[in-house]
Scaffold this active site. Sequence first.
Site, PDB file in Angstrom:
ATOM      1  CG  ASP A 252      -2.117  -0.852   1.108  1.00 51.09           C
ATOM      2  OD1 ASP A 252      -2.091  -1.782   0.275  1.00 51.09           O
ATOM      3  OD2 ASP A 252      -3.086  -0.629   1.859  1.00 51.09           O
TER       4      ASP A 252
ATOM      5  CG  HIS B 265      -4.805   2.990  -0.832  1.00 55.41           C
ATOM      6  ND1 HIS B 265      -5.760   2.404  -0.037  1.00 55.41           N
ATOM      7  CD2 HIS B 265      -3.757   3.283  -0.003  1.00 55.41           C
ATOM      8  CE1 HIS B 265      -5.321   2.337   1.202  1.00 55.41           C
ATOM      9  NE2 HIS B 265      -4.104   2.875   1.260  1.00 55.41           N
TER      10      HIS B 265
ATOM     11  CG  HIS C  68       2.208   0.204   4.324  1.00 54.89           C
ATOM     12  ND1 HIS C  68       1.946  -0.707   5.324  1.00 54.89           N
ATOM     13  CD2 HIS C  68       1.068   0.933   4.159  1.00 54.89           C
ATOM     14  CE1 HIS C  68       0.703  -0.538   5.753  1.00 54.89           C
ATOM     15  NE2 HIS C  68       0.154   0.450   5.069  1.00 54.89           N
TER      16      HIS C  68
END
Length: 262
Positions: A87, A138, A232
């Site tokens: 992410d 996102h 991430h």
Amino acid sequence: MRKLDRRQALWTIGAAGAGLAAGAAPEFLRGTGTPRTRHHLRTVAHTARTDPGYAHGRPLQALRRPIHSLHDLQPAAPPNAVALTIDDGPHPVWTPKMLELLAELGVPATFSLIGVQVTEYPQLVRRIVDSGHQVSDHTVTHPLNLPALADAKIREEIGGAHDRIAQISGVAPKFFRSPGGAWSQRILDIATEHDMICIDWQVDPRDWARPGTTTITDRLLRAQAGDILLCHDGGGDRSETIRALRTVIPALKGRGLTFVAL
């Protein structure tokens, strides 16, 4: 800690500044080497919006709730599968390092991309797709209070990132992840209008907080078949995440688990 608060410290600094196959990408994810003209990008964006099943040759069945496990997807993933999601990128330093690691270990992943960074680093978005990875929406600016925003703003955040990803990469995202895992019925409805399935996670090592490589490794090693793992590549120094995955991926493979892209 509630999911809504899990990245508050990180993103108050300023977020805006910064099918299933193991190791093999579906044909529509592979780079063709064909230059992307303005006409091509407009056509892709239009096709992605009007015919969400164009990439697979069939309509996408969007779910009305976020999924936490591969067992929630249809068609079902292999029984021994896990999915790695990455992410908050793309990031000019950590996304290339993540892509190099995944290529070295032969693992496909799903990258949840932030719209402002998609616009800033388009070459990295194309590299993600050309490397055979899945892309996920996102939002445009990563607002942790997404459920509290006005309807028009939610639409702008979700639809804007969807369109930027489609126009730059040539691939319309089929998945949406809300920042911080904050959901509401309105978010689910708007994501569904864009023919995206909402994805959450099962294993969160909280690598965003940089708790140390050992801690991230230990938390990820708890993964079981069907789990969606959260890591991430954006939002800060991700060296701990990279080091942890270098240990975790071979270890999970050694337990008989197979990595798949959503």
